[in-house]
Design an enzyme around this catalytic site. Sequence first.
Site, mmCIF file in Angstrom:
data_model
loop_
_atom_site.group_PDB
_atom_site.id
_atom_site.type_symbol
_atom_site.label_atom_id
_atom_site.label_comp_id
_atom_site.label_asym_id
_atom_site.label_seq_id
_atom_site.Cartn_x
_atom_site.Cartn_y
_atom_site.Cartn_z
ATOM 1 N N THR A 97 0.883 -1.172 0.000
ATOM 2 C CA THR A 97 0.000 0.000 0.000
ATOM 3 C C THR A 97 0.915 1.215 0.000
ATOM 4 O OG1 THR A 97 -1.798 -1.119 1.154
ATOM 5 C CG2 THR A 97 -1.752 1.277 1.264
ATOM 6 N N LYS A 172 -7.220 1.624 -3.415
ATOM 7 C CA LYS A 172 -6.946 1.235 -2.033
ATOM 8 C C LYS A 172 -7.194 2.412 -1.094
ATOM 9 C CE LYS A 172 -5.589 -1.252 1.480
ATOM 10 N NZ LYS A 172 -4.316 -1.989 1.571
ATOM 11 N N LYS A 240 -0.376 5.278 8.478
ATOM 12 C CA LYS A 240 0.452 5.379 7.273
ATOM 13 C C LYS A 240 -0.435 5.454 6.041
ATOM 14 C CE LYS A 240 1.846 2.005 4.974
ATOM 15 N NZ LYS A 240 1.476 1.301 3.703
#
Length: 291
Positions: A97, A172, A240
């Site tokens: 990711t 995502k 994050k």
Amino acid sequence: MAKVAFIGLGTMGYPMAGHLVKAGHEVCVYNRTLSKAEAWVAEYGHRLAETPSGAAEGAEFVMTCVGNDNDLAEVTLGEQGVLKTLAKDSILIDHTTASAAIARELDAACKAQGAGFLDAPVSGGQTGAENGVLGVMVGGDQNTFARGEPVMLAYGKAIKHLGEAGNGQLTKMVNQICIAGLVQGLAEATHFLKQSGLDGEAVFDVIQHGAAGSWQMTNRHQTMLNDKFDFGFAVDWMRKDLSLVLDEARRNGARLPVTALVDQFYADVQTMGGGRWDTSSLLKRLEPGND
């Protein structure tokens, strides 16, 4: 069956690489912490390499699944990165990711040496990785996707091509925006029912089958009721991911007030010492004395 290199044997990568073996592929792994790669080889057989470039040498497909943009740049574009040995007509598939920007950078770098690239972040958490039923959101060339999809089926249940390189990462981000709001709502609902003296099990038993139902409710309500958070997708990782989301929103002009607020709530959980707690630990900051 294909010759595959898998770079990054963390919570997700370790079982994903294992599923490639079970599917019959020839797999070489690399992990920054050598002991993890040695443990993987002891469990699954096959072989390990001491560098990313060593793992990628001779591979038809190279999968990466590391921590963030910097980690990804190191194992791909670095002195011992996979692009040093990535063969013409092979494909680099990134499951990290990361940002859409580095996805586009890697796409251009791979094309420059006659290789393919797919940015393919995953969803489904540790359980999904272990069971081989991940959702995979893929950006990149259609023909490259057609070649890569059969290999990703080793660990993916829902694999979707979403257009050009970078679109997998953007999708995502949409996923993480949805989760952030859902988990905050679930935390507030759980807090409310506790304060009201309701039977939490009974409440969720009925509402999870109606319009309020979600994956988060089905899979997290019981642990939230039992005050258990030492598992799952860590708050540090979610922050994050939300940092990537908010950076992209500043670029594209999207307004994400709830996402930004929930990001700060996760910062509160980190301050409480919950950086490695599951994301459902948003409930903890609502408890008396934690406001």
